[in-house]
Design a protein around this motif. Structure first.
Motif, PDB file in Angstrom:
ATOM      1  N   TYR A  59      11.881  -5.048  -9.283  1.00 42.38           N
ATOM      2  CA  TYR A  59      11.450  -6.073  -8.664  1.00 42.38           C
ATOM      3  C   TYR A  59      10.249  -5.681  -7.983  1.00 42.38           C
ATOM      4  CZ  TYR A  59      15.746  -8.164 -10.242  1.00 42.38           C
ATOM      5  OH  TYR A  59      16.760  -8.519 -10.954  1.00 42.38           O
ATOM      6  N   LEU A  60      10.026  -4.570  -7.105  1.00 38.72           N
ATOM      7  CA  LEU A  60       8.976  -4.345  -6.277  1.00 38.72           C
ATOM      8  C   LEU A  60       7.911  -4.038  -7.049  1.00 38.72           C
ATOM      9  CD1 LEU A  60      10.774  -2.381  -3.038  1.00 38.72           C
ATOM     10  CD2 LEU A  60       9.803  -4.913  -3.173  1.00 38.72           C
ATOM     11  N   SER A  61       7.882  -3.162  -8.082  1.00 40.01           N
ATOM     12  CA  SER A  61       6.934  -2.814  -8.905  1.00 40.01           C
ATOM     13  C   SER A  61       6.372  -3.958  -9.576  1.00 40.01           C
ATOM     14  CB  SER A  61       7.443  -1.920  -9.965  1.00 40.01           C
ATOM     15  OG  SER A  61       8.228  -0.816  -9.517  1.00 40.01           O
ATOM     16  N   GLY A  62       7.051  -4.809 -10.019  1.00 39.94           N
ATOM     17  CA  GLY A  62       6.318  -6.356 -10.569  1.00 39.94           C
ATOM     18  C   GLY A  62       5.888  -6.975  -9.605  1.00 39.94           C
ATOM     19  N   ILE A  63       6.328  -7.280  -8.430  1.00 38.10           N
ATOM     20  CA  ILE A  63       5.687  -7.953  -7.232  1.00 38.10           C
ATOM     21  C   ILE A  63       4.506  -7.260  -6.986  1.00 38.10           C
ATOM     22  CG2 ILE A  63       6.067  -8.625  -4.934  1.00 38.10           C
ATOM     23  CD1 ILE A  63       9.011  -8.794  -5.218  1.00 38.10           C
ATOM     24  N   PHE A  64       4.283  -6.159  -7.066  1.00 44.92           N
ATOM     25  CA  PHE A  64       3.125  -5.533  -6.484  1.00 44.92           C
ATOM     26  C   PHE A  64       2.280  -5.211  -7.504  1.00 44.92           C
ATOM     27  CE2 PHE A  64       5.606  -3.796  -2.605  1.00 44.92           C
ATOM     28  CZ  PHE A  64       5.456  -4.962  -2.016  1.00 44.92           C
ATOM     29  N   SER A  65       2.570  -5.491  -8.709  1.00 47.39           N
ATOM     30  CA  SER A  65       1.661  -5.609 -10.033  1.00 47.39           C
ATOM     31  C   SER A  65       1.332  -3.898 -10.323  1.00 47.39           C
ATOM     32  CB  SER A  65       0.643  -6.369 -10.055  1.00 47.39           C
ATOM     33  OG  SER A  65       0.778  -7.761  -9.692  1.00 47.39           O
ATOM     34  N   LEU A  66       2.352  -3.156 -10.330  1.00 48.86           N
ATOM     35  CA  LEU A  66       2.102  -1.934 -10.778  1.00 48.86           C
ATOM     36  C   LEU A  66       1.664  -1.815 -12.081  1.00 48.86           C
ATOM     37  CD1 LEU A  66       2.500   0.600  -9.002  1.00 48.86           C
ATOM     38  CD2 LEU A  66       4.556   0.965 -10.335  1.00 48.86           C
ATOM     39  N   ASN A  67       0.723  -0.946 -12.635  1.00 44.42           N
ATOM     40  CA  ASN A  67       0.304  -0.854 -13.972  1.00 44.42           C
ATOM     41  C   ASN A  67       1.544  -0.704 -14.911  1.00 44.42           C
ATOM     42  OD1 ASN A  67      -0.501   0.862 -16.518  1.00 44.42           O
ATOM     43  ND2 ASN A  67      -2.316  -0.191 -15.724  1.00 44.42           N
ATOM     44  N   GLU A  87       0.684  -1.270  -0.069  1.00 45.44           N
ATOM     45  CA  GLU A  87      -0.124   0.120   0.015  1.00 45.44           C
ATOM     46  C   GLU A  87       0.865   1.294   0.072  1.00 45.44           C
ATOM     47  OE1 GLU A  87      -2.499  -0.220   3.409  1.00 45.44           O
ATOM     48  OE2 GLU A  87      -3.622  -2.139   2.598  1.00 45.44           O
ATOM     49  N   GLN A  88       2.014   1.245   0.765  1.00 43.56           N
ATOM     50  CA  GLN A  88       2.712   2.402   0.908  1.00 43.56           C
ATOM     51  C   GLN A  88       3.574   2.716  -0.337  1.00 43.56           C
ATOM     52  OE1 GLN A  88       5.448   1.522   4.354  1.00 43.56           O
ATOM     53  NE2 GLN A  88       3.901   2.470   5.720  1.00 43.56           N
ATOM     54  N   PHE A  89       4.046   1.541  -0.956  1.00 47.21           N
ATOM     55  CA  PHE A  89       4.880   1.728  -2.134  1.00 47.21           C
ATOM     56  C   PHE A  89       4.015   2.213  -3.447  1.00 47.21           C
ATOM     57  CE2 PHE A  89       6.583  -0.237  -6.200  1.00 47.21           C
ATOM     58  CZ  PHE A  89       7.715   0.459  -6.120  1.00 47.21           C
ATOM     59  N   THR A  90       2.816   1.439  -3.469  1.00 49.81           N
ATOM     60  CA  THR A  90       1.813   1.873  -4.568  1.00 49.81           C
ATOM     61  C   THR A  90       1.639   3.513  -4.487  1.00 49.81           C
ATOM     62  OG1 THR A  90       0.032   0.664  -3.353  1.00 49.81           O
ATOM     63  CG2 THR A  90       1.233  -0.508  -5.420  1.00 49.81           C
ATOM     64  N   LYS A  91       1.138   3.899  -3.201  1.00 49.35           N
ATOM     65  CA  LYS A  91       0.992   5.291  -3.019  1.00 49.35           C
ATOM     66  C   LYS A  91       1.904   6.044  -3.486  1.00 49.35           C
ATOM     67  CE  LYS A  91      -1.014   8.240   0.737  1.00 49.35           C
ATOM     68  NZ  LYS A  91      -1.268   8.312   2.113  1.00 49.35           N
ATOM     69  N   ASN A  92       3.322   5.881  -3.182  1.00 49.74           N
ATOM     70  CA  ASN A  92       4.315   6.855  -3.478  1.00 49.74           C
ATOM     71  C   ASN A  92       5.067   6.318  -4.754  1.00 49.74           C
ATOM     72  OD1 ASN A  92       3.726   8.690  -1.110  1.00 49.74           O
ATOM     73  ND2 ASN A  92       4.601   6.610   0.017  1.00 49.74           N
ATOM     74  N   SER A  93       4.550   5.525  -5.569  1.00 44.18           N
ATOM     75  CA  SER A  93       5.186   4.842  -6.688  1.00 44.18           C
ATOM     76  C   SER A  93       5.990   5.711  -7.686  1.00 44.18           C
ATOM     77  CB  SER A  93       4.123   3.946  -7.506  1.00 44.18           C
ATOM     78  OG  SER A  93       3.127   4.323  -8.023  1.00 44.18           O
ATOM     79  N   GLN A  94       5.158   6.694  -8.167  1.00 43.65           N
ATOM     80  CA  GLN A  94       5.875   7.812  -9.123  1.00 43.65           C
ATOM     81  C   GLN A  94       7.023   8.385  -8.428  1.00 43.65           C
ATOM     82  OE1 GLN A  94       3.099  10.572 -10.589  1.00 43.65           O
ATOM     83  NE2 GLN A  94       1.332   9.046 -10.720  1.00 43.65           N
ATOM     84  N   LYS A  95       6.959   9.096  -7.333  1.00 38.35           N
ATOM     85  CA  LYS A  95       8.171   9.621  -6.722  1.00 38.35           C
ATOM     86  C   LYS A  95       9.300   8.553  -6.429  1.00 38.35           C
ATOM     87  CE  LYS A  95       7.101  12.374  -3.361  1.00 38.35           C
ATOM     88  NZ  LYS A  95       6.439  12.932  -2.149  1.00 38.35           N
ATOM     89  N   THR A  96       8.947   7.478  -5.820  1.00 38.50           N
ATOM     90  CA  THR A  96       9.831   6.310  -5.732  1.00 38.50           C
ATOM     91  C   THR A  96      10.583   5.914  -6.874  1.00 38.50           C
ATOM     92  OG1 THR A  96       8.522   5.423  -3.615  1.00 38.50           O
ATOM     93  CG2 THR A  96      10.256   3.864  -4.655  1.00 38.50           C
TER      94      THR A  96
END
Length: 200
Positions: A125-133, A100-109
């Motif tokens: 890897y985290l973006s893939g694990i959490f299935s970011l668009n 939840e924290q990662f996807t909320k701040n994904s653009q900045k991160t």
């Protein structure tokens, strides 16, 4: 690795070697990323490389590494977390909160992550694990890959054009950046700990 070796590799394998080093660096295999980009700029200032080709292959290598890391995380990451996460204290509840924290701040991160060794390798890897668009991820990382590559190459070109920089010492830049990163991270950690104790 000295500049003579890198120049030799480029002459031997063309600019594809820049692509290769940066691809490996992004997916987590040790590679002199920042120092290589800076060196490309310095060599371009000395007329030994084409800056435009250097930027192109640096961008392609970085972006390809970001995509490879994303799909590796997407298809391999979560099964590993579910199977072995409990052994390192990463429970399913903690994974959900972190997601939840990662996807909320994904653009900045994603953008800031390019400039932080360690985070740069973890973010794909985290973006893939959490299935970011994937479309959103591709646009942001594409822009970030270009920005990061150009920043170091142009910095090397600018300083190489202004000062008599010996390319043989450029590879030590990566070591210096790593030391700065570790020191600043420790300082932030200590300050955070002190603030936490102050509140108690």
């Amino acid at each position: 690795m000295g500049s003579e070796q890198i120049i030799h590799y480029i002459q031997e394998y063309s600019y594809f070697i820049i692509f290769l080093f940066l691809f490996f660096g992004i997916v987590g295999i040790p590679s002199p990323e920042e120092s290589l980009l800076f060196l490309v700029g310095v060599l371009a200032a000395h007329g030994q490389l084409s800056m435009s080709w250097g930027i192109l292959f640096a961008f392609l290598g970085t972006f390809a590494g970001m995509l490879a890391g994303y799909y590796a995380g997407k298809f391999v990451g979560y099964p590993i977390i579910n199977k072995y996460g409990k052994w390192v204290g990463l429970t399913e509840d903690k994974a959900v909160k972190f997601e939840e924290q990662f996807t909320k701040n994904s653009q900045k991160t994603l953008i800031i992550g390019f400039f932080l060794p360690g985070l740069r390798q973890a973010v794909p890897y985290l973006s893939g694990i959490f299935s970011l668009n994937i479309l959103k991820y591709s646009v942001i990382t594409g822009a970030g890959s270009l920005l990061w590559s150009m920043s170091y190459i142009l910095l090397g070109w600018g300083l190489g054009s202004t000062f008599p920089i010996n390319p043989n010492y450029v590879p030590y830049l990566g070591v210096g950046l790593l030391v700065i990163f570790i020191v600043t991270t420790l300082i932030r950690y200590i300050r955070k700990k002190r603030k936490g104790r102050g509140k108690i």
